[in-house]
Write an enzyme that holds these catalytic residues in place. Structure first.
Site, mmCIF file in Angstrom:
data_model
loop_
_atom_site.group_PDB
_atom_site.id
_atom_site.type_symbol
_atom_site.label_atom_id
_atom_site.label_comp_id
_atom_site.label_asym_id
_atom_site.label_seq_id
_atom_site.Cartn_x
_atom_site.Cartn_y
_atom_site.Cartn_z
ATOM 1 N N GLU A 45 -31.194 111.307 -37.716
ATOM 2 C CA GLU A 45 -31.866 111.035 -38.987
ATOM 3 C C GLU A 45 -32.025 109.533 -39.182
ATOM 4 O O GLU A 45 -31.145 108.744 -38.838
ATOM 5 C CB GLU A 45 -31.018 111.613 -40.128
ATOM 6 C CG GLU A 45 -31.561 111.353 -41.517
ATOM 7 C CD GLU A 45 -30.592 111.814 -42.607
ATOM 8 O OE1 GLU A 45 -31.063 112.070 -43.734
ATOM 9 O OE2 GLU A 45 -29.376 111.914 -42.340
ATOM 10 N N LYS A 111 -37.523 116.016 -45.816
ATOM 11 C CA LYS A 111 -36.201 116.522 -46.170
ATOM 12 C C LYS A 111 -36.225 117.183 -47.552
ATOM 13 O O LYS A 111 -36.631 116.571 -48.547
ATOM 14 C CB LYS A 111 -35.193 115.376 -46.152
ATOM 15 C CG LYS A 111 -33.741 115.776 -46.348
ATOM 16 C CD LYS A 111 -32.859 114.535 -46.234
ATOM 17 C CE LYS A 111 -31.379 114.863 -46.343
ATOM 18 N NZ LYS A 111 -30.560 113.628 -46.253
ATOM 19 N N CYS A 145 -30.104 116.848 -41.981
ATOM 20 C CA CYS A 145 -28.786 116.517 -42.509
ATOM 21 C C CYS A 145 -28.311 117.424 -43.643
ATOM 22 O O CYS A 145 -27.866 118.537 -43.401
ATOM 23 C CB CYS A 145 -28.757 115.046 -42.933
ATOM 24 S SG CYS A 145 -27.084 114.342 -42.999
#
Length: 259
Positions: A45, A111, A145
């Protein structure tokens, strides 16, 4: 028809808020791979900067330096390259993953779950849609994540074959990282990959990496901590298909939709 899929996972330290330094250093690591050696290279990331909230200074267009670097590596390796960076679009900032193919075409995923403990939601806009992409007959869903903590977002209702998480996950929560990756693999009956960074970031948080691959039953195929390297392994689709055929747990999922 799905073929065997070779994946390479790059676990590395990241220079804090210094894209040029990261491009140069990651270039040396990628050179460990030969053209045709892998089908997919996965980066952490925010691989250009580390997990920074300094988007006004660091954001770039979707087809900026990060894309150009990834496209160059994808063409050289004849492989897909994926990872996330800080993107700006229409005056908004995104933690954006690119899926860059050897011919330069790409897809992206923003995300969905922003990490409130770091104030990520105050800087970035959340994504609204999954990315379901294809490689060598495999349906693949990449996530980022903190998405790992929310199993509904990764539910295998779309029939994907590989789940990928790119991360900057701190070492003090490494038990959660490894446990949740195994859980996502088990509940979705898919190969599951988690690629994380190592080293201390600019906020003083250490990262142990723990880049991992779990099979469709939650068995670990790779777990690597506290080392910089490029890990390459090949995934067998027939074993996964046979496992799903024998144990049809996905057929019994609850039926509901996200809004």
């Amino acid at each position: 028809m799905k073929e065997q899929l070779t994946v390479s996972l790059l676990q590395t330290e990241l220079a804090w808020e210094d894209p040029d330094a990261n491009f140069q250093y990651l270039h040396t690591m990628v050179q460990r791979l030969q053209p045709g050696q892998t089908d997919l290279l996965v980066l952490p990331e925010m691989f250009t900067t580390g997990f920074s909230m300094n988007a006004p200074e660091l954001a770039e267009p979707t087809q900026g330096k990060a894309y150009n670097w990834m496209a160059e590596k994808a063409a050289a390796l004849q492989a897909v390259v994926t990872g996330s960076f800080i993107a700006e679009a229409a005056g908004q900032y995104y933690n954006r993953l690119l899926w860059v193919r050897p011919d330069g075409t790409f897809s992206h995923y923003d995300k969905r779950h922003l990490f409130t403990l770091a104030g990520e939601e105050q800087v970035y806009r959340p994504g609204r849609a999954h990315l379901l992409t294809e490689l060598k007959g495999w349906a693949i869903m990449p996530l980022i994540c903190y998405d790992l903590r929310f199993p509904v977002w990764s539910r295998n209702t779309m029939g994907y074959d590989l789940l990928i998480y790119v991360a900057n996950w701190p070492s003090k929560r490494r038990t959660a990282w490894k446990s949740l990756l195994a859980a996502r693999a088990i509940e979705n009956q898919v190969y599951t990959i988690g690629v994380n960074r190592v080293g201390e970031d600019g906020n003083g948080y250490p990262h142990s990496g723990d880049t991992s691959v779990f099979d469709f039953a939650g068995a670990p195929l790779l777990q690597a901590a506290d080392v910089e390297s490029v890990f390459t392994l090949t995934l067998d689709p027939e074993k996964q298909d046979q496992f799903r055929s024998n144990l049809r747990f996905l057929d019994d999922q609850d039926a509901f939709q996200l809004h």
